[in-house]
Write an enzyme that holds these catalytic residues in place. Structure first.
Site, PDB file in Angstrom:
ATOM      1  CB  CYS A   1      -1.070  -0.010   1.109  1.00  0.00           C
ATOM      2  SG  CYS A   1      -1.945  -1.464   1.126  1.00  0.00           S
TER       3      CYS A   1
ATOM      4  CG  HIS B   1      -3.293   3.475   1.976  1.00  0.00           C
ATOM      5  ND1 HIS B   1      -3.779   2.923   0.810  1.00  0.00           N
ATOM      6  CD2 HIS B   1      -3.016   2.547   2.855  1.00  0.00           C
ATOM      7  CE1 HIS B   1      -3.921   1.657   1.042  1.00  0.00           C
ATOM      8  NE2 HIS B   1      -3.770   1.388   2.309  1.00  0.00           N
TER       9      HIS B   1
ATOM     10  CG  ASN C   1      -6.717  -0.470   1.209  1.00  0.00           C
ATOM     11  OD1 ASN C   1      -5.912  -0.178   0.125  1.00  0.00           O
ATOM     12  ND2 ASN C   1      -6.197  -1.256   2.340  1.00  0.00           N
TER      13      ASN C   1
END
Length: 339
Positions: free
Chosen positions: A129, A266, A296
Site C-alpha cells: 500500500c 492511503h 482500499n
C-alpha cells in the site's frame, strides 16, 4: 537551478463492476458469514468498491489510468522515458507489469497513429500500500539526477484476486483500480511546483501482520496465496508511523503542518486517516477521502484519490499536498508536493 519533478497530469481508472456493502453482505451470506453495511461503514468508512472482470489484469487498469494522465499532461506515450509501476498483484511472475504496460501503451499509440514509449526504462516497485510513494520517490530521484526527463508513475492493483472470501474481516476492505501521474523535469529555485521531499521506510520484523504467504514452485502454488491481516496490529503501527513520516517530509522541505493545503492519505480506513489529520492539526475538510467509494486499492489508492481531487477542482496550482501511505512489509512513507 536545481531540477524538480513536477506533476503535470493525473489519471485514474476503476473497473466497471461496483459492489456495495449490501451486495458484499449478500455474497458472504451465501458462505454462511454475516456482515452488514452498518458494520463495515462504522469500522472502515467503506461503502463500495470495484472488482476487475475475469481476465482484466493490473496492466489493463494501468493502461487506462496512464492514457488519462498523459492526456491531462498534453503528452504522447513516446515522450515518456521512464515507467515506474507499483503493484502487489502483477500480471505474471515476470516480466514486470511495467513492461507489459509499456507494450499496451505502444499498441494504443500505434492504433491512434502515434508511437509508443519503446526504449523507456520500465520497472515494478513492490511496497504494497506504500507502493505509489516508493515509486514516486524512485522516479523523483531519477529526474533530479538527470536519469529521466519525463516519467509515468502508476499504482495498479487487482486485490480481488487474492482475497479470502471466508474471512469477513478482510474481504470487505479491498478493491481494484489504478491511478497514474506524469512527472516532468523542471528547473526552479525551490519555490515552484514539484516533489519537494519524500520519506520512505520499512520494518521487516512485521512481515506477518499483513501478507499473502504463497509462492510458485515446480508449477504449483505453495502456501496460501490469499491475504492475511492482523487488523489491530496494523492499525496500531499505522497511526504512529504515518505521523512520523509526515513530519519528516515536512522537515526535509522546511515546511510546517499549517502550510499543507491537502492531506492525501492511503485510503485504507477512515479512522486512521482522520487520526493522522488530527495529530497534524489539519482540518478534516482538507483530507481527500475516496475510501468510501473505492475501498482500499493498495498502491492505487493515493494516485486515485489525487486524480479525483484534481478533476473535482479541489486541488489548485500552487497548493501544497502531503501524500502518505502505510502497507505490508511493513512499509510506510510520505511525499510533499507543490502542485
Amino acid at each position: 537551478m536545481p531540477l524538480y519533478a513536477r506533476i503535470t497530469g493525473t489519471g485514474g481508472h476503476l473497473p466497471a463492476r461496483r459492489l456495495t456493502n449490501d451486495e458484499m453482505a449478500a455474497l458472504l451470506a451465501q458462505r454462511g458469514l454475516q456482515t452488514s453495511d452498518a458494520w463495515i461503514v462504522e469500522r472502515t468508512g467503506i461503502r463500495a468498491r470495484h472488482f476487475a472482470a475475469d481476465g482484466e489484469m493490473a496492466s489493463d487498469l494501468a493502461l487506462q489510468a496512464s492514457l488519462k494522465a498523459l492526456a491531462a499532461a498534453g503528452r504522447q506515450p513516446h515522450e515518456v522515458d521512464l515507467i515506474v509501476l507499483a503493484t502487489s498483484t502483477p500480471d505474471m511472475v515476470f516480466p514486470s507489469t511495467a513492461t507489459i504496460l509499456q507494450r499496451k501503451l505502444h499498441e494504443a499509440a500505434l492504433a491512434a497513429g502515434g508511437q509508443g514509449p519503446i526504449g523507456a526504462a520500465a520497472l515494478d516497485v513492490q511496497a504494497v500500500c506504500t507502493g505509489f510513494i516508493y515509486a514516486l520517490t524512485v522516479a523523483d530521484a531519477l529526474i533530479r539526477t538527470g536519469g529521466a526527463r519525463r516519467a509515468l508513475v502508476v499504482g495498479a492493483e487487482v486485490f480481488s484476486r487474492i482475497l479470502n472470501f471466508d474471512d469477513r474481516t478482510t474481504c470487505v476492505l479491498f478493491g481494484d483500480g489504478a491511478g497514474a501521474v506524469v512527472l516532468e523535469a523542471v528547473e526552479h529555485d525551490g519555490a515552484g511546483p514539484g516533489v519537494l521531499a519524500t520519506d520512505i521506510h520499512a520494518d521487516g520484523r512485521h512481515t506477518g501482520i499483513l501478507c499473502v504467504p504463497g509462492t510458485v514452485a515446480g508449477g504449483q502454488v505453495l502456501g496460501e496465496p490469499l491475504l492475511r491481516m492482523d487488523g489491530q496490529a496494523v492499525f496500531k503501527l499505522a497511526v504512529g508511523v504515518l505521523e512520523e513520516t509526515a513530519r519528516a517530509a515536512l522537515a526535509k522541505a522546511g515546511k510546517a503542518e499549517a502550510d499543507v493545503d491537502w492531506l492525501i492519505p492511503h485510503q485504507a480506513n477512515i479512522r486512521i486517516m482522520y487520526s493522522t489529520a488530527r495529530k497534524l492539526k489539519l482540518p478534516l475538510e482538507r483530507v481527500v477521502v475516496t475510501v468510501d467509494q473505492h475501498g482500499n486499492t493498495s498502491a492505487a489508492s493515493i494516485p486515485l484519490a489525487l486524480d479525483h481531487a484534481v478533476r473535482a477542482g479541489w486541488i489548485q496550482p500552487g497548493q501544497l499536498l502531503l501524500l502518505e501511505g502505510v502497507g505490508g512489509g511493513f512499509t510506510w512513507g510520505s511525499a510533499l508536493v507543490r502542485y
